[in-house]
Structure formats: C-alpha cells, structure tokens
Scaffold this motif. Structure first.
Motif, mmCIF file in Angstrom:
data_model
loop_
_atom_site.group_PDB
_atom_site.id
_atom_site.type_symbol
_atom_site.label_atom_id
_atom_site.label_comp_id
_atom_site.label_asym_id
_atom_site.label_seq_id
_atom_site.Cartn_x
_atom_site.Cartn_y
_atom_site.Cartn_z
ATOM 1 N N UNK A 14 0.888 -1.155 -0.068
ATOM 2 C CA UNK A 14 -0.045 -0.082 0.035
ATOM 3 C C UNK A 14 1.089 1.209 -0.166
ATOM 4 N N UNK A 15 0.526 2.107 -1.096
ATOM 5 C CA UNK A 15 1.472 3.211 -1.143
ATOM 6 C C UNK A 15 0.449 4.540 -1.247
ATOM 7 N N UNK A 16 0.552 5.641 -0.478
ATOM 8 C CA UNK A 16 -0.613 6.645 -0.280
ATOM 9 C C UNK A 16 0.519 7.891 -0.391
ATOM 10 N N UNK A 17 -0.076 8.712 -1.241
ATOM 11 C CA UNK A 17 0.295 10.039 -1.620
ATOM 12 C C UNK A 17 -0.721 11.198 -1.021
ATOM 13 N N UNK A 18 -0.477 11.837 0.109
ATOM 14 C CA UNK A 18 -1.250 12.901 0.227
ATOM 15 C C UNK A 18 -0.741 14.339 0.118
ATOM 16 N N UNK A 19 -1.699 15.127 -0.405
ATOM 17 C CA UNK A 19 -1.272 16.610 -0.381
ATOM 18 C C UNK A 19 -1.093 17.033 1.007
ATOM 19 N N UNK A 73 2.555 15.437 -0.707
ATOM 20 C CA UNK A 73 2.934 16.283 -1.757
ATOM 21 C C UNK A 73 2.621 17.781 -1.284
ATOM 22 N N UNK A 74 3.918 18.346 -1.141
ATOM 23 C CA UNK A 74 3.960 19.679 -0.199
ATOM 24 C C UNK A 74 3.239 20.796 -1.040
ATOM 25 N N UNK A 75 2.767 21.842 -0.221
ATOM 26 C CA UNK A 75 2.286 23.103 -1.222
ATOM 27 C C UNK A 75 3.510 23.516 -1.889
ATOM 28 N N UNK A 76 4.587 23.368 -1.780
ATOM 29 C CA UNK A 76 5.797 24.174 -2.376
ATOM 30 C C UNK A 76 5.952 23.613 -3.880
ATOM 31 N N UNK A 77 5.415 22.163 -3.995
ATOM 32 C CA UNK A 77 5.473 21.786 -5.228
ATOM 33 C C UNK A 77 4.531 22.283 -6.293
ATOM 34 N N UNK A 78 3.527 23.202 -5.999
ATOM 35 C CA UNK A 78 2.790 24.101 -6.921
ATOM 36 C C UNK A 78 2.009 23.041 -7.552
ATOM 37 N N UNK A 79 1.671 23.592 -8.948
ATOM 38 C CA UNK A 79 0.924 22.596 -9.878
ATOM 39 C C UNK A 79 1.523 21.455 -10.079
ATOM 40 N N UNK A 80 0.239 20.417 -9.950
ATOM 41 C CA UNK A 80 0.933 18.828 -10.472
ATOM 42 C C UNK A 80 -0.147 18.363 -11.293
#
Length: 280
Positions: free
Chosen positions: A159-164, A199-206
């Motif tokens: 199980x791999x999860x990416x959360x903003x 996924x950090x805010x600093x990543x911007x648009x994705x």
C-alpha cells in the motif's frame, strides 16, 4: 460490521455465481464464449462463478441478454448491491481492495479511507451528512473501519499513499482528532503497513490537481484505476487508460517529499496540533 453479515453477503454472491455457472452450462457456453459475448474475459466469468469477483451492473445486464434469463442476474445484482454498506458506485471497489496485491492512491484533500481513524472518519461523515440519524453515521463508520482492517491483515496488499499537504492542515474534527490521526499515519508507516509521501504546497501545480485516484493490481486480473467525483465513481481497466494514470502517479512520486521527509512533516504537524489542543 459483523462477520456474520459479511458471511451472509458472501454466500449470496456464491449463489449468484452458482446460478451463472448452471445457466451458462445449460446454454452450452464455455466461460470463454460467454465472456466474449459480454465483453469480459473467460477468466472473469470464472471469477464471477466462484464469487471471487463481482460483476458490474452492465455486465450483469449483458449476461441476461446473452443467456436470455429475463433480467434475473440484473435483479439479483441490484438486491445484493442494495445490501452493501457502501454506495453503489463504491461497493465493487471495496471488494477489489480485498483482492488487490498492490494499492497506490492519491488524495488531494483528505486522509485516504484505509488510513482513517474512527474519530476522523466520524467528523467527515457528520460534516457531510448534517441531517442524517446517528444510526446512519454509525453504520457508515462501521463499514469504513471494516475496510481499514485490510492493512492489518497478514496478507495485506502493498500500500502506497500520497497525500497532499492540504490533508494535514485542514483540522477535521479539531486539534485532538487531527493529532491522533496523524500519529496513526506515523504508526502505519513505521510498522511498514503503508508507504506514505506528502505532496507539499511548495510543489505547486501537479498532474492530479484536485483529483483523487486509486490504482489496484492483482495476481490474476488486469490492473484497474478508480476515480471519484460528486456522488459518483468510475472504475476503469482499459490498459491505455491505466497506463496513463500510472504515469501520472509516477510524476506525483517524483515531486512529493521522500518517505523520510514526509514522516518528519507529519510528525511536526501532529506536534503543532497537540500544542494547540493543550493551549487554554
């Protein structure tokens, strides 16, 4: 949800499968022939007959057309789905989660359901259903918590999860609830039951702006992707579509924080919530 309830529903789907096999053989069709006529593989027909997988509504309808069963399988499907604790569009996804060997998902604003604590989930249900009864909330909560047991099973999927980062910052249920929820994420990661990235805010648009997705892979079936909208969900297994979504998930992995940095951020935010909760 009681084990007896799950067993009863499984027995009902086994009846569905047994009837499908009986009527298919009466019609003189092999699994492969029936599968070709209803636009699924013969292996899928076999899994339906063994109650390993459950057909979607359009497949049940096409089975009725091919076997000339006068809507029997559609009616049975609707009855069984109605008895599910999940909405119609999600019930099949919940079943596939149990069969998956790997689950990868991205949530743009919430903690994924498989990782939610009871208090966090309750706060979500109460905020989105302000006029329903307490009994309804408890029923939904039991179903959600039953799903989370999947990651505690010895045969759990990878199980791999990416959360903003948004999911960490919106105080669902208040500071105490959020602190407990984030601590639960840390425990799941440290016990190697989940691999988490933020996924950090600093990543911007994705590549998945505002769009959740769940990728599932299986030992004996094609991979699928599930996306969700307002009171609706879409489950797809068309290879080209799944390939594109997988590529977009890989892009998210590339711009998200590393697992180590993600846990450090989650821990820091949890401590901030604890401080806030203890401040008069």
């Amino acid at each position: 949800m009681a084990n007896g309830s799950r067993g009863s529903r499984q027995a009902a789907w086994e009846f569905f499968g047994a009837e499908l096999k009986r009527r298919r053989e009466d019609a003189g069709f092999s699994q492969s022939v029936l599968g070709a006529r209803v636009f699924v593989s013969g292996g899928y027909i076999g899994q339906f007959e063994q109650a390993i997988r459950r057909p979607q509504l359009d497949v049940a309808q096409r089975i009725d057309e091919v076997l000339q069963t006068d809507g029997f399988f559609e009616r049975l499907w609707r009855k069984l789905i109605k008895e599910q604790p999940f909405t119609d569009y999600f019930a099949h996804v919940a079943e596939l989660e149990r069969l998956a060997t790997e689950i990868c998902e991205f949530e743009p604003a919430l903690v994924p359901g498989l990782l939610q604590t009871p208090e966090y989930a309750r706060a979500l249900y109460e905020s989105s259903n302000p006029f329903v009864t307490d009994e309804y909330i408890e029923e939904q909560l039991r179903a959600r918590m039953d799903r989370t047991l999947l990651l505690k099973d010895a045969t759990r999927p990878l199980y791999w999860a990416i959360l903003h980062e948004t999911a960490l910052c919106v105080p669902v249920g208040g500071p105490d609830t959020m602190a407990d929820q984030l601590d639960h994420l840390l425990v799941m990661a440290r016990e190697r039951k989940a691999l988490l990235q933020v996924l950090p805010f600093a990543a911007g648009a994705h590549t998945r702006m505002g769009k959740m997705m769940k990728l599932m892979e299986f030992d004996d079936a094609p991979p699928t992707v599930y996306t969700e909208g307002v009171s609706s969900g879409t489950l797809l297994d068309e290879p080209a579509v799944v390939k594109r979504v997988r590529a977009s998930y890989d892009l998210l992995r590339a711009v998200a924080l590393s697992p180590e940095a993600s846990l450090a951020l989650i821990n820091s935010v949890s401590e901030d919530y604890r401080t806030c909760a203890s401040t008069p």
